[in-house]
Each structure stands twice: as C-alpha cells, then as structure tokens.
Design an enzyme around this catalytic site. Sequence first.
Site, PDB file in Angstrom:
ATOM      1  N   LYS A   1       0.856  -1.189   0.000  1.00  0.00           N
ATOM      2  CA  LYS A   1       0.000   0.000   0.000  1.00  0.00           C
ATOM      3  C   LYS A   1       0.887   1.232   0.000  1.00  0.00           C
ATOM      4  CE  LYS A   1      -4.464   0.952   0.185  1.00  0.00           C
ATOM      5  NZ  LYS A   1      -5.552   0.129  -0.387  1.00  0.00           N
TER       6      LYS A   1
HETATM    7  P1  NAD Z   1     -13.144   7.532  -2.874  1.00  0.00           P
HETATM    8  O1  NAD Z   1     -12.135   8.534  -2.494  1.00  0.00           O
HETATM    9  O2  NAD Z   1     -13.553   7.423  -4.292  1.00  0.00           O
HETATM   10  O3  NAD Z   1     -14.483   7.757  -2.007  1.00  0.00           O
HETATM   11  C1  NAD Z   1     -14.473   7.853  -0.620  1.00  0.00           C
HETATM   12  C2  NAD Z   1     -15.860   8.312  -0.178  1.00  0.00           C
HETATM   13  O4  NAD Z   1     -15.919   8.329   1.248  1.00  0.00           O
HETATM   14  C3  NAD Z   1     -16.223   9.718  -0.640  1.00  0.00           C
HETATM   15  O5  NAD Z   1     -17.581   9.758  -1.026  1.00  0.00           O
HETATM   16  C4  NAD Z   1     -16.021  10.562   0.615  1.00  0.00           C
HETATM   17  O6  NAD Z   1     -16.831  11.736   0.632  1.00  0.00           O
HETATM   18  C5  NAD Z   1     -16.466   9.563   1.654  1.00  0.00           C
HETATM   19  N1  NAD Z   1     -15.979   9.899   2.987  1.00  0.00           N
HETATM   20  C6  NAD Z   1     -14.746  10.296   3.359  1.00  0.00           C
HETATM   21  N2  NAD Z   1     -14.701  10.537   4.687  1.00  0.00           N
HETATM   22  C7  NAD Z   1     -15.944  10.275   5.147  1.00  0.00           C
HETATM   23  C8  NAD Z   1     -16.540  10.336   6.405  1.00  0.00           C
HETATM   24  N3  NAD Z   1     -15.852  10.734   7.480  1.00  0.00           N
HETATM   25  N4  NAD Z   1     -17.855   9.988   6.529  1.00  0.00           N
HETATM   26  C9  NAD Z   1     -18.560   9.602   5.456  1.00  0.00           C
HETATM   27  N5  NAD Z   1     -18.053   9.523   4.225  1.00  0.00           N
HETATM   28  C10 NAD Z   1     -16.761   9.853   4.083  1.00  0.00           C
HETATM   29  O7  NAD Z   1     -12.596   6.118  -2.319  1.00  0.00           O
HETATM   30  P2  NAD Z   1     -12.977   4.659  -2.812  1.00  0.00           P
HETATM   31  O8  NAD Z   1     -11.985   4.237  -3.828  1.00  0.00           O
HETATM   32  O9  NAD Z   1     -14.432   4.603  -3.108  1.00  0.00           O
HETATM   33  O10 NAD Z   1     -12.649   3.801  -1.495  1.00  0.00           O
HETATM   34  C11 NAD Z   1     -13.593   3.674  -0.433  1.00  0.00           C
HETATM   35  C12 NAD Z   1     -13.138   2.538   0.489  1.00  0.00           C
HETATM   36  O11 NAD Z   1     -13.055   1.319  -0.265  1.00  0.00           O
HETATM   37  C13 NAD Z   1     -11.755   2.708   1.143  1.00  0.00           C
HETATM   38  O12 NAD Z   1     -11.758   2.088   2.401  1.00  0.00           O
HETATM   39  C14 NAD Z   1     -10.849   1.923   0.199  1.00  0.00           C
HETATM   40  O13 NAD Z   1      -9.652   1.506   0.845  1.00  0.00           O
HETATM   41  C15 NAD Z   1     -11.746   0.765  -0.112  1.00  0.00           C
HETATM   42  N6  NAD Z   1     -11.398   0.042  -1.330  1.00  0.00           N
HETATM   43  C16 NAD Z   1     -11.347   0.683  -2.524  1.00  0.00           C
HETATM   44  C17 NAD Z   1     -11.056  -0.047  -3.671  1.00  0.00           C
HETATM   45  C18 NAD Z   1     -11.065   0.586  -5.029  1.00  0.00           C
HETATM   46  O14 NAD Z   1     -10.979  -0.159  -6.021  1.00  0.00           O
HETATM   47  N7  NAD Z   1     -11.207   1.889  -5.154  1.00  0.00           N
HETATM   48  C19 NAD Z   1     -10.775  -1.417  -3.572  1.00  0.00           C
HETATM   49  C20 NAD Z   1     -10.849  -2.038  -2.328  1.00  0.00           C
HETATM   50  C21 NAD Z   1     -11.173  -1.289  -1.213  1.00  0.00           C
END
Ligand code: NAD
Length: 415
Positions: A106
Amino acid sequence: MKQTLNVWEMTLSRLDSTISVLDLKPGVIKYLREPRRVLEVAVPVKMDSGDIDIFKGYRVQHNTNRGPAKGGIRYHQDVTLDEIKALAMLMTWKCSLVNIPFGGAKGGVVVDPGRISKKELENLTRRYTYEIINFIGPEKDIPAPDVGTNAQVMAWIMDTYSMAKGYMVPGVVTGKPIELGGSQGREEATSRGVVYTLLSALKVLGIDATNLTVAVQGFGNVGSHAAKILYDLGFKIIALCDVTGAIYNKKGIDPYKLSDFIKTGSLVNYPEAEKFDPTKFFETKCDIIIPAALENQITAENAPSVKARIIAEAANAPTTPDADPILKDSNIFVIPDILCNSGGVTVSYFEWVQGNDAYFWSKRKVNLQLRDIMENAFYEVYDFSIKRKLDMRSSALALAVSRVAEAMKLRGIYP
Ligand code: NAD
C-alpha cells in the site's frame, strides 16, 4: 475504557487472534506480522503560488511470498504510516483469499487532493513516483487507485515510470484508463465484487433478494457504483452519506440522479431526500449496510444500534475489533473486507494479465471471471466457517494466512 483507534494495532490484534486456530510455528507468526519493506519519502512540489511545499509519502510492501506486491495508493490528509502498514497487510490476505499470485502493498501521501490544483496534483504524483521508483515495477510492486486517487493519477504514475525506463511500461500500475491498457470493468470492479458476495450471502442466509433496503456510507468510486449496481438489481437505496453529510428517503434514492446532482452540488443538498445526522448513519433501519468510506466507522459505541441484517464491508477495516462480538451477538452477518472488497484487486490482476499478454478481454468476460472468483472465495470462506464453527471474518483471515504461510514454507528462508 475508550479504545485508541490505531488501525495497525487492530489489524495485528485480529491476526493474533486468528492465528491461534492455525498450527503455525512462532517464527512464521513473527514473519507474517512484519512488513517486508517500508519506505518513507519527502515529496517536494512546486505549487501554483511559485513556492515549494513538502508532502510526506509512504510505500509499504508487506509480504511477497506469493508474488509481486500489489496495493493501492491513497491521497488523504489523515494518512499515517501505521494506516499504510495495516492496509498493506490486508492486501496480502486479500490477494491470498481470492487466490491471485500477488503479495500485499500500500502507498499513501498525506494530502487533501481536493485542496490542491490539478497541476499541483500531477506534480505531486510524478515526484512521489520518482521517489519510490526503485521500489515499484510490474514484477516487483504494482500500485492501483485507492481513496483520493483515480485512473488519471495511475496514468501519470505509468508515464513517469515509463519515461525513466525509456519505454512504455503499462504493467507498472493497474486501474489505468482503458486507452492506456486499463481493463474493461475495472472502475466498478470492487463494487461488483461487493454485490456478488452480498448476493451469495443472501442465498446462504435464505433471504429473498426482493424489496431489500440498503444504506451506503461513502459515495466515491466504491460506494456510488455499489449503489448503482444494487439499484439496477431492484434494491432500494434508502440512505447515503459522504464527507458532506447524510441523506435519507424511505421511498428510495436514485443513485444515478444523485451522481448527476453531485457534479454541481454536494450530496447533502440533494433535493429528493432529507438530511440527517451522519453520526447516526449506522442506526438506519434497513436490511443491508455497506460501509464504503474509511476505516474505524463501526465501533463498540455505534455497533449496538446497528439494525441491519447484513454488513457488506466494501471499505477496508471499517469495523473495529471490539465491535465484532457486538455484531455477532446481534446476529448480524458480516461479509469481511478482505473478502467483500477483493473484486478490485481481482480485476487489477486481470488488467495485469491482459497487459502482459497484450490481449484485451471484453467486459462480459471480465465480469464473468470476476463473478466466478468472488463466488468461489465466498463459498470457501463460508464452508470453512461452518466446518470450523468460526465467524466469517476469522474464517477469511485463517484461510488467507494459511496460504501465505504455506508459500513461505515452500520457498524457505533465503539464504
Ligand atoms: P473515494 O475517495 O472514491 O471515495 C471515498 C468516499 O468516502 C467519498 O464519497 C467521501 O466523501 C467519503 N468519505 C470520506 N470521509 C468520510 C466520512 N468521514 N464519513 C462519510 N463519508 C466519508 O474512495 P474509494 O476508492 O471509493 O474507497 C472507499 C473505500 O473502499 C476505502 O476504504 C478503500 O480503501 C476501499 N477500497 C477501494 C477499492 C477501489 O478499487 N477503489 C478497492 C478495495 C477497497
């Protein structure tokens, strides 16, 4: 006593409690607990003002016994080394659980990407890439998008790496734009994987998938696509929230309309739903909760108020260890993060395979292969949990850790 929410300590404590169900030697356990490499870099960036700003960056490779390290890059103001170490370890377990030939890594930069210009973001990305350039590579360590990063950021990383090598190296990152060798279906892969595991859970629990209500925390890449796929399947999305606040409509919210609205406004001002207190989000009366934002969201404090029947952990580490027994006592079925959100890294693996072959698959093929892997992983974990009388989280972790330990044993310790 109020716990300190250190995600690294929590990840280790979960590992320690699961390891007791496996017959592993103390040295193997010590090895599994340590990240293989940790790199911390200072990233100087020429800002639009003409001045220089310095951003802290990290790249951690946890374990590479099963293949090159693989894991996203996070841009967020709260990034810490402990968080990146925890997320790297989770990547090792995730890749092992879906049985793809990668280890875990990561990366992260302490920056709020919403507060800097596009040019500054590009400068930051290119310099961060340069600082970690000897660490990464298609056979070494392959970054991907995570919170705060996207396909454009991956394109800049790929270009910077390729310029240094003198030829184009598409395999250095996944989650690239399709035009640069990205895979069909990668953008929504994590969410599609979440939905496949959710549908499998409904099947084993004997719950009819009609008229079910859903609350999704986070409306970024993972949350918005999960909401859209479920909406298309006839689920009713009644509550959503992001960093701006939370909204509710018992008749359902159309996530496509909401996405269009967010292009010019913020989620919390969406006119076809009412605002509510985001700290009460997990109390929403619904069938399914999907945390898809950040870690440490479901805690011992709010877990007793959760009314959903299923929690599908789309985010990484959204539940703290002390919330686990509370959810178990309430008979809530948890699809653990390393299983639930592994669709993203699975299609990243497909992207890497396609790039290496220079032969690209149709979206249909990507989704079919993804479904196959996700369902297979779900049933492996579920069967293990029944056989060993364990919860889904411990089962997923035990299965994943045992495969990494076996690979370590077969390879032996160098020299
Ligand atoms: P992103 O940045 O696209 O979206 C994150 C979202 O969370 C946004 O809508 C933001 O406004 C919201 N957010 C942030 N802080 C917040 C809070 N305090 N309360 C409520 N909402 C809040 O990120 P993403 O890629 O969608 O990732 C989201 C989660 O999924 C993370 O934990 C990431 O590690 C995990 N993840 C992502 C992927 C991927 O392919 N993108 C894969 C596996 C896991």
